[in-house]
Design an enzyme around this catalytic site. Structure first.
Site, PDB file in Angstrom:
ATOM      1  N   SER A  84     -28.094  18.611  -3.182  1.00  0.00           N
ATOM      2  CA  SER A  84     -29.208  18.649  -2.241  1.00  0.00           C
ATOM      3  C   SER A  84     -29.689  17.263  -1.837  1.00  0.00           C
ATOM      4  CB  SER A  84     -30.371  19.407  -2.881  1.00  0.00           C
ATOM      5  OG  SER A  84     -30.940  18.613  -3.909  1.00  0.00           O
ATOM      6  N   SER A  85     -30.696  17.267  -0.995  1.00  0.00           N
ATOM      7  CA  SER A  85     -31.297  16.006  -0.561  1.00  0.00           C
ATOM      8  C   SER A  85     -32.066  15.331  -1.690  1.00  0.00           C
ATOM      9  CB  SER A  85     -32.223  16.260   0.638  1.00  0.00           C
ATOM     10  OG  SER A  85     -33.219  17.198   0.267  1.00  0.00           O
TER      11      SER A  85
END
Length: 151
Positions: free
Chosen positions: A73-74
């Site tokens: 993910s970010s």
């Protein structure tokens, strides 16, 4: 071949593109597995904690991390930013695939970082080699670890 020749250290030089400038050197930690930031590392120690990762239990703190790139993910960049704040960040990043996660993670870590190499660093760098990264010049110097029993 005589023992003197066998004991000489081999140095390899590869060139690449700067992502984050600076110069750093250290022992290489190499993996062919992508690294997940969120849930994949412990930012307090710089240790890979991802269950099935080949580096599980090993710390990249102060080492030159050589790997394909980021996954997940970010939150990747936030976790690597935390490693910088906790003094457990890699000394430098050498990676093959540029993504927005990888770029932001390199920037917030402040570690010299390079990509787009003329030769795949995963093919010429091994864990334990000494690596000097001069991202400003786009040069990586690899001093191969001495082979045991080379005499």
């Amino acid at each position: 071949m005589n023992a003197a020749v066998l004991n000489e250290q081999q140095t390899i030089v590869i060139r690449g593109r700067k992502v984050v400038g600076g110069v750093a050197e250290g022992e290489a930690l190499v993996t062919r597995d992508r690294i997940s930031g969120w849930g994949g590392i412990d930012p307090r120690t710089g240790t890979v904690v991802e269950t099935r990762h080949e580096l599980r239990g090993q710390s990249f703190a102060g080492k030159v991390l050589v790997f394909p790139g980021a996954k997940g993910s970010s939150g990747w960049s936030a976790m690597f930013h935390m490693t910088r704040l906790m003094n457990s960040a890699p000394a430098a990043f050498l990676f093959n695939e540029m993504t927005t996660k990888m770029a932001l993670g390199a920037v917030v870590t402040h570690a010299p970082s390079m990509t787009d190499f003329e030769r795949d660093p995963l093919e010429c760098i091994e864990t334990g080699d000494w690596v000097r990264v001069d991202a400003d010049r786009g040069v990586v110097e690899i001093t191969k670890k001495k082979q045991e029993g080379a005499e």
